[in-house]
Design an enzyme around this catalytic site. Sequence first.
Site, short mmCIF file in Angstrom:
data_model
loop_
_atom_site.label_atom_id
_atom_site.label_comp_id
_atom_site.label_asym_id
_atom_site.label_seq_id
_atom_site.Cartn_x
_atom_site.Cartn_y
_atom_site.Cartn_z
CB SER A 216 -0.92 -0.01 1.23
OG SER A 216 -0.17 -0.13 2.42
CG HIS B 222 -0.73 -5.49 4.32
ND1 HIS B 222 -0.13 -4.92 5.43
CD2 HIS B 222 -0.26 -4.81 3.24
CE1 HIS B 222 0.66 -3.93 5.03
NE2 HIS B 222 0.60 -3.85 3.71
CD GLU C 293 0.14 -2.38 9.32
OE1 GLU C 293 0.57 -1.97 10.41
OE2 GLU C 293 0.77 -2.24 8.26
CD GLU D 76 2.80 -5.40 7.43
OE1 GLU D 76 2.35 -5.16 8.56
OE2 GLU D 76 3.11 -4.50 6.62
CG ASP E 87 -1.74 1.51 8.97
OD1 ASP E 87 -2.43 2.46 8.56
OD2 ASP E 87 -0.80 1.02 8.32
CD GLU F 231 0.87 3.50 10.18
OE1 GLU F 231 1.21 3.23 9.01
OE2 GLU F 231 1.23 2.81 11.16
CG ASP G 232 2.63 5.04 6.03
OD1 ASP G 232 3.67 5.40 5.45
OD2 ASP G 232 2.14 3.90 5.87
CE LYS H 56 5.38 2.24 5.91
NZ LYS H 56 4.22 2.18 4.98
CG HIS I 185 7.47 -4.08 8.95
ND1 HIS I 185 6.98 -5.34 9.06
CD2 HIS I 185 6.38 -3.26 9.18
CE1 HIS I 185 5.70 -5.32 9.34
NE2 HIS I 185 5.31 -4.07 9.42
CE LYS J 83 3.56 0.28 10.54
NZ LYS J 83 2.18 0.38 10.02
#
Length: 440
Positions: A42, A163, A172, A215, A250, A296, A321, A346, A374, A397
């Site tokens: 994403s 994800h 998440e 993840e 998130d 997030e 983010d 990131k 990550h 994370k």
Amino acid sequence: MVSTISSIKASQRLDSRGKPTVQVRITTNHGTFSSIVPSGASKGDYEAVELRDGDKSIYHGDSVLKAVHNVESVLGPSIIEAGLSPGKQLKEIDRLMVKIDGTEDKSKMGANAILGISMAAARAGAAESGMPLYRFLAREAGIEQEKLVLPVPFMNVLNGGDHSGNTMAFQEFMIAPVGAQSIREAIRFGSETYACLKTLIVSKHGKSAIGLGDEGGFAPPIYHPTEALDLLVQAIADAGHEGKIKIGIDPASQSFEKDGSYNIGYKTGGSEVMSGTQLADLYHSLLATYPIVLLEDPFGQDDWPAWTNFMKDCPAELVGDDLLATNIKRIRMGEEKNACNSLLLKINQIGSITEAIEAANEAYRAGWSVFVSHRSGETTDDFIADLTVGLQTGHLKSGAPCRGERVAKYNRLMDIEDELEENDTVHIYAGNRFRSAHQS
């Protein structure tokens, strides 16, 4: 002894999704130092560009041989010719690569090519300086480390969004062992809760429901965020860690935003569209009901009014983010608009270690927190564990406590903690102060 770079080589390797990525190896008179670059799923529009070949007959167009070529034939030779030392001139190495690329988004050389060299050069620089990588990165950031900080691991144990294959729009759901006393204990708490979550999902949905997302988090057949949060609260209680583990979310809302509206039914083929105000009301309801300490990307990357309005009365850490893209220009926009109070860091989003450090320092200057992350397409490279300790961010994370590319970061953090204890180095576990650990 100052390091002399004798060679910079690159290869095509695989990330955790089986997609090609760039591996770099730098050889100096201190040894050979390597890195493997991660990749996101994403992605926001403001990220640095990872260069892919586009030849559909090879890896469906995802091969990175152009980036490998740029490392070996353009960037590497230029660095060697310049005679730059990784231990004393990492910033100059990174700036030279950015200059050679010459684009705003690193699309000519590829952020994956530049970052691979930058990471490996940092490792070479640490060896030249005779110090662990986390110490070297702290020095590069101008951070004095009288007291080292071990971070709270935010473990993504329930996956949705881009994800996973379930119908949940939010991407998440993370557990954060803030009540632990050490990184080892934190990882134990998280792993025990993850195991209890697996048992709980099997009991509610059957064994077929424990498939994993990108993840390492479970992706059961759930749709609404309250279903995910109820599972987490129960799993935390079942593991005996009630009150010691908090929750982070998130939504990655850019995935389901269009023209200021948000369709949390986008994965069902149907429609459940909300305005920014309605989505904010949902978040407030969740924050009031569950032990959520971090939120997030609750809104889209350009929905500045929604961010600013929500920031006025958000009780949790509000992390940008896609909004910020680890980019100083975007961070300054966020500060000016009072849109959030935390940066998601990131390294491949900006494309060099120097620029990532500068972004973190800019966030600190604004009075924000920094949350290291990550990517969903990860590798077994554990660089970000050292980065988190070096920058004293207090939390990171790295996915669920399973799968090698996720566990590598957690194992590295435990190794660092052991090293600090063996050397009687003063250190703390961030715990409930994860947002302000850099101020310790």
